[in-house]
Enzyme design. Sequence first.
Site, PDB file in Angstrom:
ATOM      1  N   HIS A 180     -16.665  17.478 -17.013  1.00  0.00           N
ATOM      2  CA  HIS A 180     -16.369  17.533 -15.511  1.00  0.00           C
ATOM      3  C   HIS A 180     -15.422  18.714 -15.025  1.00  0.00           C
ATOM      4  CE1 HIS A 180     -14.002  15.928 -11.864  1.00  0.00           C
ATOM      5  NE2 HIS A 180     -15.366  15.878 -11.492  1.00  0.00           N
ATOM      6  N   HIS A 205     -14.890  23.536  -6.718  1.00  0.00           N
ATOM      7  CA  HIS A 205     -15.262  22.366  -6.200  1.00  0.00           C
ATOM      8  C   HIS A 205     -15.005  21.960  -4.880  1.00  0.00           C
ATOM      9  CE1 HIS A 205     -13.708  18.123  -5.205  1.00  0.00           C
ATOM     10  NE2 HIS A 205     -14.537  17.867  -6.187  1.00  0.00           N
TER      11      HIS A 205
HETATM   12  O1  G3P Z   1     -20.036  15.073  -9.557  1.00  0.00           O
HETATM   13  C1  G3P Z   1     -19.572  14.223 -10.294  1.00  0.00           C
HETATM   14  C2  G3P Z   1     -17.989  14.002  -9.751  1.00  0.00           C
HETATM   15  O2  G3P Z   1     -17.738  15.267 -10.134  1.00  0.00           O
HETATM   16  C3  G3P Z   1     -17.989  13.746  -8.462  1.00  0.00           C
HETATM   17  O3  G3P Z   1     -16.474  13.967  -8.013  1.00  0.00           O
HETATM   18  O4  G3P Z   1     -15.281  15.156  -6.351  1.00  0.00           O
HETATM   19  O5  G3P Z   1     -15.200  15.720  -8.988  1.00  0.00           O
HETATM   20  O6  G3P Z   1     -17.156  16.488  -7.538  1.00  0.00           O
HETATM   21  P1  G3P Z   1     -15.994  15.400  -7.715  1.00  0.00           P
HETATM   22 CA    CA Z   2     -18.832  17.135  -9.085  1.00  0.00          CA
END
Ligand code: G3P
Ligand code: CA
Length: 336
Positions: free
Chosen positions: A28, A70
């Site tokens: 992530h 992000h």
């Molecule tokens: O895309 C999956 C996860 O990353 C969603 O949360 O806010 O970290 O993009 P975010």
């Molecule tokens: Ca994401």
Amino acid sequence: MKQLILGLIIMISTTATAISQDKVVIAHRGASGYLPEHTIAAKAMAYAMGADYIEQDVVMTKDDQLVVLHDHYLDRVTDVQEKFPDRKREDGRYYVIDFTLDEIRTLDVSERYRINDDGKKVPVFPDRFPLNKSRFKVHTFEEEIELVQGLNKSTGGDIGIYPEAKSPAFHLQEGKDLSKAILLALKEYGYRDKNSKVYYQTFEIEELKRVHDDLLPALAMNIKLVQLMGEDDYYDDIITREGLKALSEYADGIGPSIGMIIPNDAQAGALEITNLVSDAHALGMEVHPYTFRQERMATPQYAKSYEDLLDIFFNQVGVDGVFSDFPDRTLKFLGR
Ligand code: G3P
Ligand code: CA
């Protein structure tokens, strides 16, 4: 008798290994538990850890370049306030879409921070990489694809990418087709069909449908699609059985928040798992929830530890993969 027991042990451990091997570990924002999110360093570290997929959140610049960040703002991971103090909008935010790529490349990237009441930058995760140490930069989506493909070549690996179109409706309002640009880049780098090691993801329901119905056919592409979802009324219809059935006609998977699968206030021993995963599985969709973090402040109270949380989601709920800031600990948990 001894042989029978030994056979059973081998059978059980082989099955467990087979199950762990099938689970998908998505880094992530890279190995973001250890290095500032979405930096090339964090991506290289995630690659070296052996994650199956590396995630990119993608936004567009004023001059139509795709960058890996992000937010569609610059003011939580860069020093834009210091370098371009006059460029904020009325809401106080510095929008990526108001800056050229050359301008963005002058910024330094740091660990994610918030601004406290005294106007000071405070790290969101205090035990992670220190603020404003070493030197990190924003890079383009294409540069990240080249990093992953380059490492696949030099190591003989086959790691995938998992791009998310961030706020595509906002980009469209501003006259920019973010999803189309992402798909064009994917096509150029050889990600074209469902055998390609890529998932396209977005939180916007209408956008995923548009990608499936309009953009992919127009580009002669057919890649895997994931509908992200969170704890918000906006998703009330899509998580009903009928909603999921309609979704399954074009999506390959869903990416729900952890709290949509087990309510965040659940108690250990009384987890009340929702039907979301079983319903999605019954319709042939994969389930990749987010976000798995080792910090106590980011772990639901019902889990004793990060590994306990993984055990609950992999072994009790049966998810197919997870978005994790700590791919190494997730892979270790899976015995890989
Ligand atoms: O895309 C999956 C996860 O990353 C969603 O949360 O806010 O970290 O993009 P975010
Ligand atoms: Ca994401």
